[in-house]
Write an enzyme that holds these catalytic residues in place. Structure first.
Site, mmCIF file in Angstrom:
data_model
loop_
_atom_site.group_PDB
_atom_site.id
_atom_site.type_symbol
_atom_site.label_atom_id
_atom_site.label_comp_id
_atom_site.label_asym_id
_atom_site.label_seq_id
_atom_site.Cartn_x
_atom_site.Cartn_y
_atom_site.Cartn_z
ATOM 1 N N CYS A 155 5.112 8.816 11.026
ATOM 2 C CA CYS A 155 4.137 9.048 12.103
ATOM 3 C C CYS A 155 3.386 7.793 12.522
ATOM 4 C CB CYS A 155 3.145 10.127 11.682
ATOM 5 S SG CYS A 155 3.919 11.713 11.437
ATOM 6 N N ASN A 190 2.178 18.113 16.376
ATOM 7 C CA ASN A 190 2.478 16.775 15.859
ATOM 8 C C ASN A 190 3.882 16.368 16.321
ATOM 9 O OD1 ASN A 190 3.019 14.499 14.373
ATOM 10 N ND2 ASN A 190 2.342 15.342 12.419
ATOM 11 N N HIS A 217 -3.543 9.483 15.711
ATOM 12 C CA HIS A 217 -2.326 10.290 15.542
ATOM 13 C C HIS A 217 -2.744 11.754 15.445
ATOM 14 C CE1 HIS A 217 1.349 11.913 14.061
ATOM 15 N NE2 HIS A 217 0.898 12.112 12.833
#
Ligand code: UT7
Length: 331
Positions: free
Chosen positions: A116, A286, A256
């Site tokens: 990520c 996500n 994020h």
């Protein structure tokens, strides 16, 4: 002569049309909208449907839109860095496939894998080619088709992830704008808390790995949460402190989008007020490498030249990091 910084000069994004809502997930696994919203902040996520559609399928419209906005042709791109954990194929690189699809005939490229945190690692890496004078147009793409590695019988992961892709163009800037600093970190001791068990050279694909569902993303959520909540907040604070920035100096925090609670912890730790924190997790979940460029794309019209932005991420591996940049244009 003033120092050359690598500045973002255009951003764009693409999300697939299909909306997978919490209510639809309720029909697939033992979960409910209230649990998902309160634990993660996610209401819905996008899914790329259709046979033979890989991550590059989302990158093409994202990049073509970026080129149009910036008024340049694909042939002008020097380098493509494709940040993803769901490449079209193990090899060749999705950067190559994308270059071919968009006609970036003068570009070289490679894939970058840092879970990520990939897009931040990609920006920091791409910036080096601009600052050194080697290149003038570096395209950093961040995207994932997470639905290709999610087990929709596993409620610990299927509620979190979605598909999407964003991109940013880096070009030289001599006005003191662009990427000013970055702190990037890795810690392999967390490798088995969030990973894909099979399909690599340690455990190649076999009937057994497929039967055991080892090609899906596996996550020990609570353990990852503990690392993420401290490290993403700490690294954002660290990049601010080392550049003598207080919360008042920051126009936007771009975190994020893994979990609203992790985002809130980062905002609290840095003292950045809620109105300056970019959040779209509710609509996209996500998207791994897609989260930060999708945020930049959606908020682009609000950014002003000279704004101080703090980007922060945490991901599997573990990987984490933060970038301090000065926004370089008014849109
Ligand atoms: O982006 C890369 C990095 N990844 C992250 O940052 C993700 C970090 N982790 C998280 O965001 C959170 O750990 C999750 C959202 C994955 C899970 O939230 P949690 O608050 O840590 O839940 P938990 O795993 O501790 O589970 C709490 C309870 C359990 O029930 P009991 O044992 O208390 O009865 C679970 O079985 O919630 C249950 N549960 C669910 N209930 C309804 C777990 N998943 C679900 C679900 N729906 N989807």
């Amino acid at each position: 002569m003033s120092k050359i910084h690598a500045a973002i000069t255009a951003v764009n994004g693409y999300v697939p049309d299909y909306v997978l809502t919490n209510h639809e997930l309720e029909t697939m696994v033992e979960t409910n909208d209230e649990w998902i919203m309160s634990r993660t902040g996610i209401k819905e996520r996008r899914i790329l449907k259709g046979e033979g559609m890989g991550t590059s399928e989302m990158a093409v419209p994202a990049v073509e839109g970026l080129l149009k906005k910036r008024g340049i042709s694909a042939e002008e791109i020097d380098l493509i860095i494709f940040c993803t954990v769901t490449p079209d194929l193990t090899f060749p690189a999705t950067a190559n496939i994308l270059a071919h699809k968009i006609g970036a005939t003068n570009a070289w490229g490679y894939d970058l894998q840092a879970a990520c945190s990939g897009f931040l690692f990609g920006l920091a890496t791409g910036a080096q080619f601009i600052e050194s004078g080697k290149h003038t147009k570096v395209l950093v793409v961040g995207g994932d088709k997470m639905s290709s590695i999610i087990n929709y019988e596993d409620r610990a992961t299927c509620i979190i992830f979605g598909d999407g892709c964003g991109c940013a163009l880096l070009e030289p800037n001599d006005e003191g704008l662009g990427i000013m600093d970055s702190i990037l970190k890795t810690d392999g001791s967390g490798a088995q808390l969030l990973y894909q068990k099979a399909g690599g050279s340690v455990r190649p694909a076999s009937h057994e790995t497929v039967d055991n569902k080892e090609h899906y993303a596996y996550q020990e959520g609570q353990a990852v949460f503990k690392f993420a909540v401290t490290n993403m907040a700490d690294v954002a604070a660290e990049v601010m402190e080392r550049n003598n920035l207080t919360a008042d100096d920051i126009a936007w925090l771009v975190p994020h989008q893994a979990n609203k609670r992790i985002i809130d912890a980062t905002a609290n730790r840095t003292g950045i007020s809620a109105d300056k924190v970019i959040i779209n997790i509710e609509r996209y979940g996500n998207t791994t490498n897609g989260t930060i460029p999708l945020c930049l794309w959606e908020w682009e019209s609000k950014f002003k030249k000279g704004d101080n932005l703090i980007l922060a991420a945490f991901g599997g591996g573990f990987t984490w990091g933060s970038i301090y940049l000065k926004w370089a244009y008014n849109s």
